[in-house]
Design a protein around this motif. Structure first.
Motif, PDB file in Angstrom:
ATOM      1  N   ALA A  45     -14.182   9.603 -17.765  1.00  0.00           N
ATOM      2  CA  ALA A  45     -14.622   8.408 -16.860  1.00  0.00           C
ATOM      3  C   ALA A  45     -13.634   7.756 -16.058  1.00  0.00           C
ATOM      4  N   ALA A  46     -12.391   7.953 -16.908  1.00  0.00           N
ATOM      5  CA  ALA A  46     -11.053   7.148 -16.312  1.00  0.00           C
ATOM      6  C   ALA A  46     -10.753   7.718 -14.889  1.00  0.00           C
ATOM      7  N   GLU A  47     -10.871   9.130 -14.853  1.00  0.00           N
ATOM      8  CA  GLU A  47     -10.565  10.060 -13.824  1.00  0.00           C
ATOM      9  C   GLU A  47     -11.359   9.786 -12.796  1.00  0.00           C
ATOM     10  N   SER A  48     -12.773   9.464 -13.108  1.00  0.00           N
ATOM     11  CA  SER A  48     -13.785   9.493 -11.896  1.00  0.00           C
ATOM     12  C   SER A  48     -13.908   8.277 -11.344  1.00  0.00           C
ATOM     13  N   ALA A  49     -13.535   7.196 -12.009  1.00  0.00           N
ATOM     14  CA  ALA A  49     -13.538   5.594 -11.475  1.00  0.00           C
ATOM     15  C   ALA A  49     -12.842   5.579 -10.325  1.00  0.00           C
ATOM     16  N   VAL A  50     -13.393   5.257  -9.479  1.00  0.00           N
ATOM     17  CA  VAL A  50     -12.597   4.768  -8.092  1.00  0.00           C
ATOM     18  C   VAL A  50     -12.178   3.445  -8.120  1.00  0.00           C
ATOM     19  N   PRO A  51     -10.715   3.401  -7.738  1.00  0.00           N
ATOM     20  CA  PRO A  51     -10.091   1.852  -7.995  1.00  0.00           C
ATOM     21  C   PRO A  51     -10.642   0.997  -7.055  1.00  0.00           C
ATOM     22  N   GLN A  52     -10.889  -0.484  -7.329  1.00  0.00           N
ATOM     23  CA  GLN A  52     -11.527  -1.313  -6.503  1.00  0.00           C
ATOM     24  C   GLN A  52     -10.169  -1.871  -5.754  1.00  0.00           C
ATOM     25  N   VAL A  53      -9.999  -1.683  -4.559  1.00  0.00           N
ATOM     26  CA  VAL A  53      -8.969  -2.032  -3.470  1.00  0.00           C
ATOM     27  C   VAL A  53      -9.448  -2.949  -2.321  1.00  0.00           C
ATOM     28  N   VAL A  54      -8.999  -3.908  -2.281  1.00  0.00           N
ATOM     29  CA  VAL A  54      -9.445  -4.713  -0.923  1.00  0.00           C
ATOM     30  C   VAL A  54      -8.008  -5.239  -0.264  1.00  0.00           C
ATOM     31  N   VAL A  55      -8.475  -5.156   1.212  1.00  0.00           N
ATOM     32  CA  VAL A  55      -7.456  -5.312   1.975  1.00  0.00           C
ATOM     33  C   VAL A  55      -7.917  -6.287   3.260  1.00  0.00           C
ATOM     34  N   SER A  56      -6.860  -6.880   3.526  1.00  0.00           N
ATOM     35  CA  SER A  56      -7.075  -8.174   4.340  1.00  0.00           C
ATOM     36  C   SER A  56      -7.570  -7.982   5.919  1.00  0.00           C
ATOM     37  N   ILE A  57      -6.858  -7.154   6.668  1.00  0.00           N
ATOM     38  CA  ILE A  57      -7.136  -6.948   7.860  1.00  0.00           C
ATOM     39  C   ILE A  57      -7.104  -5.687   8.450  1.00  0.00           C
ATOM     40  N   LYS A  58      -7.978  -5.064   9.507  1.00  0.00           N
ATOM     41  CA  LYS A  58      -8.485  -3.829   9.904  1.00  0.00           C
ATOM     42  C   LYS A  58      -7.078  -2.936  10.025  1.00  0.00           C
ATOM     43  N   PRO A  59      -6.113  -3.172  10.704  1.00  0.00           N
ATOM     44  CA  PRO A  59      -5.048  -2.086  10.830  1.00  0.00           C
ATOM     45  C   PRO A  59      -4.465  -1.802   9.539  1.00  0.00           C
ATOM     46  N   LEU A  60      -4.258  -2.639   8.546  1.00  0.00           N
ATOM     47  CA  LEU A  60      -3.766  -2.287   7.122  1.00  0.00           C
ATOM     48  C   LEU A  60      -4.849  -1.715   6.370  1.00  0.00           C
ATOM     49  N   HIS A  61      -6.199  -2.019   6.624  1.00  0.00           N
ATOM     50  CA  HIS A  61      -7.556  -1.336   6.154  1.00  0.00           C
ATOM     51  C   HIS A  61      -7.436   0.224   6.478  1.00  0.00           C
ATOM     52  N   SER A  62      -6.979   0.515   7.847  1.00  0.00           N
ATOM     53  CA  SER A  62      -6.931   1.896   8.473  1.00  0.00           C
ATOM     54  C   SER A  62      -5.587   2.555   7.650  1.00  0.00           C
ATOM     55  N   LEU A  63      -4.505   1.965   7.378  1.00  0.00           N
ATOM     56  CA  LEU A  63      -3.760   2.742   6.536  1.00  0.00           C
ATOM     57  C   LEU A  63      -3.838   3.207   5.239  1.00  0.00           C
ATOM     58  N   VAL A  64      -4.556   1.969   4.490  1.00  0.00           N
ATOM     59  CA  VAL A  64      -4.926   2.197   3.188  1.00  0.00           C
ATOM     60  C   VAL A  64      -5.901   3.254   2.961  1.00  0.00           C
ATOM     61  N   SER A  65      -6.878   3.230   4.005  1.00  0.00           N
ATOM     62  CA  SER A  65      -8.096   4.326   3.962  1.00  0.00           C
ATOM     63  C   SER A  65      -7.487   5.651   3.997  1.00  0.00           C
ATOM     64  N   GLY A  66      -6.415   5.685   4.765  1.00  0.00           N
ATOM     65  CA  GLY A  66      -5.889   7.150   5.110  1.00  0.00           C
ATOM     66  C   GLY A  66      -5.188   7.688   3.542  1.00  0.00           C
ATOM     67  N   VAL A  67      -4.504   6.592   2.776  1.00  0.00           N
ATOM     68  CA  VAL A  67      -4.113   7.038   1.647  1.00  0.00           C
ATOM     69  C   VAL A  67      -4.806   7.296   0.571  1.00  0.00           C
ATOM     70  N   MET A  68      -6.141   6.740   0.748  1.00  0.00           N
ATOM     71  CA  MET A  68      -7.331   6.682  -0.371  1.00  0.00           C
ATOM     72  C   MET A  68      -8.119   7.826   0.007  1.00  0.00           C
ATOM     73  N   GLN A  69      -8.178   8.643   1.272  1.00  0.00           N
ATOM     74  CA  GLN A  69      -9.104   9.466   1.786  1.00  0.00           C
ATOM     75  C   GLN A  69      -9.374  10.652   0.626  1.00  0.00           C
ATOM     76  N   GLY A  70     -10.405  10.867   0.545  1.00  0.00           N
ATOM     77  CA  GLY A  70     -10.837  11.760  -0.630  1.00  0.00           C
ATOM     78  C   GLY A  70     -11.115  11.176  -1.916  1.00  0.00           C
ATOM     79  N   VAL A  71     -10.863   9.925  -2.085  1.00  0.00           N
ATOM     80  CA  VAL A  71     -11.016   8.988  -3.362  1.00  0.00           C
ATOM     81  C   VAL A  71     -12.068   8.113  -3.276  1.00  0.00           C
ATOM     82  N   GLY A  72     -11.815   7.190  -2.263  1.00  0.00           N
ATOM     83  CA  GLY A  72     -12.805   6.167  -2.104  1.00  0.00           C
ATOM     84  C   GLY A  72     -12.394   5.469  -0.799  1.00  0.00           C
ATOM     85  N   THR A  73     -13.146   4.278  -0.352  1.00  0.00           N
ATOM     86  CA  THR A  73     -12.926   3.457   0.685  1.00  0.00           C
ATOM     87  C   THR A  73     -12.697   1.943   0.267  1.00  0.00           C
ATOM     88  N   PRO A  74     -11.608   1.602   0.538  1.00  0.00           N
ATOM     89  CA  PRO A  74     -11.099   0.188   0.210  1.00  0.00           C
ATOM     90  C   PRO A  74     -12.081  -0.830   1.079  1.00  0.00           C
TER      91      PRO A  74
END
Length: 313
Positions: free
Chosen positions: A20-49
């Motif tokens: 359960a711990a491994e499958s839970a996608v972390p809840q990540v919130v990002v303020s603005i779109k350019p940062l959101h894009s960079l964070v999305s890239g790091v989270m790719q294959g795991v989840g979407t901030p």
């Protein structure tokens, strides 16, 4: 047989929390779109901030919606620029986001920040780094940092590295995935940097004016010659005297182009260029109409490069 069945059942129950711990996608919130894009890239294959400031909005004077406040209350990690740029997040993060880990980029990247510009015309020393001044934190000599820090691929690489580290801290089971994604993003950012250098090289010395002082990191990275802005604060409309001064500056410096922004009043640009040889263009530091996702940052920066080149060539 019964003993084997009980042993298997016990094994499954024991392993369940780990699964359960491994499958839970972390809840990540990002303020603005350019940062959101960079964070999305790091989270790719795991989840979407989750993104706070949606397309068309600006962090300057943004009003938090109830649904966005709810995101902050559930977040495990909040990634934002900082108190100056997203002041609307100061109180919510002090209350709703208390339980979340916060990655405040302006704080984490302080040694690399540029000092905020003073006045609508800029001197050559305006590109000085905050970290270069040993008195930067002295009460009498404090240099306010410019927080538009994402507009340089070199800074974006640092953001990606910090994001991967923060994600590993809240989700260590996916460390390899985050690190691999970060490495891929950094490779793409290196390619983007090379492209922008080649694209903007022919227009490096051409003078121009921007709508507000948001592009200093981009200008410093590629040696561009922005000579002023219509306003330092996009929330305030300049008066007749200031518009007259900018009009005179355009003529005096023979500015090639005056760039507006889609989030703010563009009629001012038409007013200040009247009777001059300057043309108009558009720069969007947030990528208002670009779809969210890992590619958004690259499209944003490529478009900025293209628009600058077209306006200045």
């Amino acid at each position: 047989m019964k003993r084997i069945y009980l042993s298997l059942l016990l094994l499954m129950v024991t392993a369940l929390p780990l699964w359960a711990a491994e499958s839970a996608v972390p809840q990540v919130v990002v303020s603005i779109k350019p940062l959101h894009s960079l964070v999305s890239g790091v989270m790719q294959g795991v989840g979407t901030p989750d993104l706070v400031v949606k397309s068309g909005g600006s962090p300057h004077g943004y009003v938090l919606r109830p649904s966005e406040a709810q995101l902050l209350s559930k977040a495990q990690l909040v990634i934002w620029v900082g108190h100056e740029l997203e002041s609307f997040l100061n109180k919510p993060l002090a209350t709703l986001g208390q339980k979340a880990k916060q990655l405040e980029l302006a704080d984490a990247l302080e040694p690399y920040l540029l000092s905020v510009r003073k006045g609508d015309g800029w001197e050559s020393h305006a590109h000085k780094h905050v970290g270069d001044d040993h008195d930067a934190h002295d009460d009498h000599h404090y240099i306010k940092p410019d927080q538009h820090l994402w507009l340089d691929p070199a800074m974006a690489k640092r953001i990606v590295t910090l994001t991967a580290k923060a994600l590993v801290e809240i989700d260590p089971s996916r460390q390899d995935q985050y690190q691999a994604n970060a490495e891929q993003m950094i490779e793409r950012l290196d390619q983007l940097d090379k492209h922008l250098k080649e694209k903007l090289e022919p227009v490096k010395g051409v003078p121009y004016i921007v709508f507000h002082a948001a592009y200093q990191y981009l200008e410093a990275a590629y040696g561009l010659n922005a000579v002023g802005s219509i306003t330092l604060d996009p929330g305030r409309t300049p008066g007749a005297k200031k518009i007259s001064e900018i009009h005179h500056k355009i003529k005096e410096l023979n500015a090639k182009c005056v760039f507006s922004e889609p989030q703010f009043e563009s009629r001012l640009v038409a007013t200040v260029i009247e009777g001059t040889n300057a043309k108009t263009g558009i720069l969007d530091p947030l990528g208002a109409d670009i779809p969210n996702g890992p590619d958004a940052y690259f499209e944003l920066m490529t478009r900025l490069g293209d628009n600058l080149y077209e306006g200045l060539k």
